[in-house]
Design an enzyme around this catalytic site. Structure first.
Site, PDB file in Angstrom:
ATOM      1  N   ARG A 240       0.863  -1.182   0.000  1.00 47.07           N
ATOM      2  CA  ARG A 240       0.000   0.000   0.000  1.00 47.07           C
ATOM      3  C   ARG A 240       0.897   1.228   0.000  1.00 47.07           C
ATOM      4  O   ARG A 240       1.922   1.264   0.690  1.00 47.07           O
ATOM      5  CB  ARG A 240      -0.915   0.040   1.231  1.00 47.07           C
ATOM      6  CG  ARG A 240      -2.088  -0.942   1.194  1.00 47.07           C
ATOM      7  CD  ARG A 240      -3.126  -0.591   0.123  1.00 47.07           C
ATOM      8  NE  ARG A 240      -4.242  -1.519   0.108  1.00 47.07           N
ATOM      9  CZ  ARG A 240      -4.336  -2.592  -0.688  1.00 47.07           C
ATOM     10  NH1 ARG A 240      -3.380  -2.877  -1.552  1.00 47.07           N
ATOM     11  NH2 ARG A 240      -5.410  -3.365  -0.642  1.00 47.07           N
ATOM     12  N   GLU A 269      -2.921   7.334  -4.842  1.00 44.85           N
ATOM     13  CA  GLU A 269      -3.260   6.665  -6.105  1.00 44.85           C
ATOM     14  C   GLU A 269      -4.735   6.778  -6.468  1.00 44.85           C
ATOM     15  O   GLU A 269      -5.092   6.656  -7.636  1.00 44.85           O
ATOM     16  CB  GLU A 269      -2.845   5.187  -6.064  1.00 44.85           C
ATOM     17  CG  GLU A 269      -3.649   4.334  -5.102  1.00 44.85           C
ATOM     18  CD  GLU A 269      -3.241   2.854  -5.166  1.00 44.85           C
ATOM     19  OE1 GLU A 269      -2.037   2.565  -5.065  1.00 44.85           O
ATOM     20  OE2 GLU A 269      -4.146   2.007  -5.298  1.00 44.85           O
ATOM     21  N   HIS A 301      -1.087  -0.330  -9.798  1.00 48.41           N
ATOM     22  CA  HIS A 301      -1.787  -1.281  -8.924  1.00 48.41           C
ATOM     23  C   HIS A 301      -2.322  -2.481  -9.719  1.00 48.41           C
ATOM     24  O   HIS A 301      -3.533  -2.733  -9.763  1.00 48.41           O
ATOM     25  CB  HIS A 301      -2.929  -0.584  -8.166  1.00 48.41           C
ATOM     26  CG  HIS A 301      -3.244  -1.267  -6.855  1.00 48.41           C
ATOM     27  ND1 HIS A 301      -3.475  -0.587  -5.694  1.00 48.41           N
ATOM     28  CD2 HIS A 301      -3.355  -2.581  -6.537  1.00 48.41           C
ATOM     29  CE1 HIS A 301      -3.737  -1.440  -4.715  1.00 48.41           C
ATOM     30  NE2 HIS A 301      -3.667  -2.668  -5.209  1.00 48.41           N
TER      31      HIS A 301
HETATM   32  P1  NAI Z   1      -1.145 -11.338   5.152  1.00 42.66           P
HETATM   33  O1  NAI Z   1      -2.140 -10.888   6.170  1.00 42.66           O
HETATM   34  O2  NAI Z   1      -1.104 -12.785   4.782  1.00 42.66           O
HETATM   35  O3  NAI Z   1       0.339 -10.921   5.602  1.00 42.66           O
HETATM   36  C1  NAI Z   1       0.651  -9.662   6.118  1.00 42.66           C
HETATM   37  C2  NAI Z   1       1.879  -9.828   7.003  1.00 42.66           C
HETATM   38  O4  NAI Z   1       2.271  -8.513   7.436  1.00 42.66           O
HETATM   39  C3  NAI Z   1       1.605 -10.656   8.282  1.00 42.66           C
HETATM   40  O5  NAI Z   1       2.597 -11.646   8.428  1.00 42.66           O
HETATM   41  C4  NAI Z   1       1.672  -9.625   9.391  1.00 42.66           C
HETATM   42  O6  NAI Z   1       2.146 -10.172  10.622  1.00 42.66           O
HETATM   43  C5  NAI Z   1       2.673  -8.622   8.804  1.00 42.66           C
HETATM   44  N1  NAI Z   1       2.670  -7.345   9.487  1.00 42.66           N
HETATM   45  C6  NAI Z   1       1.672  -6.754  10.200  1.00 42.66           C
HETATM   46  N2  NAI Z   1       2.119  -5.600  10.742  1.00 42.66           N
HETATM   47  C7  NAI Z   1       3.406  -5.470  10.381  1.00 42.66           C
HETATM   48  C8  NAI Z   1       4.414  -4.498  10.656  1.00 42.66           C
HETATM   49  N3  NAI Z   1       4.167  -3.450  11.446  1.00 42.66           N
HETATM   50  N4  NAI Z   1       5.630  -4.683  10.109  1.00 42.66           N
HETATM   51  C9  NAI Z   1       5.914  -5.762   9.334  1.00 42.66           C
HETATM   52  N5  NAI Z   1       5.002  -6.727   9.063  1.00 42.66           N
HETATM   53  C10 NAI Z   1       3.764  -6.566   9.570  1.00 42.66           C
HETATM   54  O7  NAI Z   1      -1.419 -10.427   3.872  1.00 42.66           O
HETATM   55  P2  NAI Z   1      -1.061 -10.736   2.342  1.00 42.66           P
HETATM   56  O8  NAI Z   1      -2.179 -11.492   1.720  1.00 42.66           O
HETATM   57  O9  NAI Z   1       0.309 -11.283   2.261  1.00 42.66           O
HETATM   58  O10 NAI Z   1      -1.095  -9.251   1.724  1.00 42.66           O
HETATM   59  C11 NAI Z   1      -0.178  -8.267   2.147  1.00 42.66           C
HETATM   60  C12 NAI Z   1      -0.593  -6.920   1.594  1.00 42.66           C
HETATM   61  O11 NAI Z   1      -0.435  -6.912   0.174  1.00 42.66           O
HETATM   62  C13 NAI Z   1      -2.087  -6.569   1.778  1.00 42.66           C
HETATM   63  O12 NAI Z   1      -2.334  -6.025   3.065  1.00 42.66           O
HETATM   64  C14 NAI Z   1      -2.308  -5.557   0.695  1.00 42.66           C
HETATM   65  O13 NAI Z   1      -2.057  -4.264   1.208  1.00 42.66           O
HETATM   66  C15 NAI Z   1      -1.257  -5.901  -0.360  1.00 42.66           C
HETATM   67  N6  NAI Z   1      -1.852  -6.371  -1.609  1.00 42.66           N
HETATM   68  C16 NAI Z   1      -1.514  -5.742  -2.783  1.00 42.66           C
HETATM   69  C17 NAI Z   1      -2.058  -6.149  -3.993  1.00 42.66           C
HETATM   70  C18 NAI Z   1      -1.684  -5.503  -5.293  1.00 42.66           C
HETATM   71  O14 NAI Z   1      -2.387  -5.715  -6.285  1.00 42.66           O
HETATM   72  N7  NAI Z   1      -0.607  -4.750  -5.363  1.00 42.66           N
HETATM   73  C19 NAI Z   1      -3.037  -7.235  -4.038  1.00 42.66           C
HETATM   74  C20 NAI Z   1      -3.240  -7.901  -2.766  1.00 42.66           C
HETATM   75  C21 NAI Z   1      -2.694  -7.453  -1.599  1.00 42.66           C
END
Ligand code: NAI
Length: 335
Positions: A240, A269, A301
């Site tokens: 993000r 964005e 994105h």
């Molecule tokens: P997830 O929930 O499986 O993993 C997120 C990880 O971030 C978790 O391990 C969590 O403990 C960690 N986390 C939480 N707070 C943190 C911090 N302060 N510092 C470091 N790590 C921290 O989520 P997933 O499915 O891996 O997605 C991650 C992100 O990717 C989503 O939140 C979304 O913003 C982004 N995304 C982007 C897309 C795109 O098209 N560019 C599409 C899908 C998701």
């Protein structure tokens, strides 16, 4: 499967591909989609007045004002067709009795592979080579990259996407390290070592962001963090936009501390992405400054945009709408 109650869904920010995949997934269900191009915001809520539910995407605005207006039009169901939900005021939704569901996991590979695409392009400069060769310029000056093999890659947020990305980078022969406040033993078993923030920043040749946007992660890549990074680091953000302080990153690019930057997301964005602005003067000076750097690559994105991910997003979104409109339990419900 009981498809008793009709569910009329106003789909905001709808693109051609949303129509295609959502319509296919809703065949033989009680869900009827009405596709709307505008983004959901206070001025466009009215477009949902005949609907019983709303389907929203990453840049739709679901703050207290919008949620209240939706509730007043009789809508108590929001289906996000994305994983992130930082654009939703969940407390307000709960207070208003609006149920919200999302698509928590669809294809972690889609986003992880896009992060790798940004790395490969920035490193081997294939975007520049493509243009040069088409113009008959076969000089190689300025196209020098580095071997990924043997380099250190850091993942911020070792969740579904982060660990998938880590596995790919291990395949390139990289040492992969992680930073996450919630370390996962399964990730450690993959050979990914967790490091404290300062040690993490100073160790990595490439840093890739895969954490959600929360108050803790907002602007976590700021001037202080950049000062601790290895000189010449490559920074990748497919998570993000607001996780990065754009002004600080621009200063890091100018000083050379950051050797290249790959972005699939940008803090402001919602004013730019998913629209054709090719005939307009872009007003965002920070964004325009980013585009002047030869070592910055921005995509709009599109990390999620693979056929498999779109099919899974559409299937889960229809399933969420079906369950919630029939008052059945929904595993993907946020509130
Ligand atoms: P997830 O929930 O499986 O993993 C997120 C990880 O971030 C978790 O391990 C969590 O403990 C960690 N986390 C939480 N707070 C943190 C911090 N302060 N510092 C470091 N790590 C921290 O989520 P997933 O499915 O891996 O997605 C991650 C992100 O990717 C989503 O939140 C979304 O913003 C982004 N995304 C982007 C897309 C795109 O098209 N560019 C599409 C899908 C998701």
């Amino acid at each position: 499967m009981s498809d008793s109650r009709e569910c009329r869904v106003a789909v905001f920010s709808a693109q051609k591909y949303d129509r295609l995949f959502l319509t296919q997934a809703a065949t033989d269900s009680n869900v009827q989609f009405h596709f709307l191009e505008p983004r959901l915001e206070p001025d466009t809520v009215i477009l949902a007045q005949d609907a019983t539910a709303v389907c929203a995407f990453v840049n739709d605005r679901l703050d207290a004002e919008v949620l209240k207006a939706l509730k007043e039009s009789g809508i108590d169901l929001v289906a996000l067709r994305c994983a992130g939900f930082n654009n939703v005021d969940l407390q307000a939704a709960e207070d208003l009795g609006i149920r919200v569901a999302r698509v928590p996991a669809y294809s972690p590979s889609a986003v992880a592979e896009h992060a790798v695409a940004l790395i490969m392009t920035l490193n081997r400069k294939t975007h520049r080579a493509f243009n040069r060769v088409r113009e008959g310029n076969f000089l190689l000056d300025g196209l020098i990259g580095f071997d990924l093999n043997g380099g250190t890659v850091g993942i911020v947020g070792t969740g579904r996407i982060g660990r998938t990305f880590g596995r790919i980078m291990q395949g390139f022969g990289c040492e992969v390290v992680g930073f996450d406040p919630y370390p996962d033993p399964e990730v450690e078993e993959m050979g990914i070592e967790y490091l404290p923030w300062d040690a993490f920043l100073s160790r990595c040749d490439i840093i890739s962001l895969h954490c959600p946007l929360t108050p803790e992660t907002h602007a976590m890549i700021d001037a202080d963090a950049i000062a601790l990074m290895k000189p010449g680091v490559m920074l990748i953000n497919t998570s993000r936009g607001a996780i990065i302080d754009t002004q600080a990153v621009i200063a890091g690019l100018k000083s050379g501390r950051i050797s290249s930057l790959g972005l699939d997301v940008y803090e402001q964005e919602e004013n730019l992405f998913f629209k054709d602005l090719s005939d307009e003067v872009i007003q965002d000076d920070l964004f325009q400054r980013l585009l002047t750097f030869p070592n910055v690559l921005v995509t709009g994105h599109q990390g999620f945009l693979t056929r498999q991910a779109m099919e899974e997003i559409a299937r889960t979104t229809v399933d969420n709408l079906r369950c919630l409109s029939n008052d059945e339990a929904c595993l993907n419900r946020l509130v």
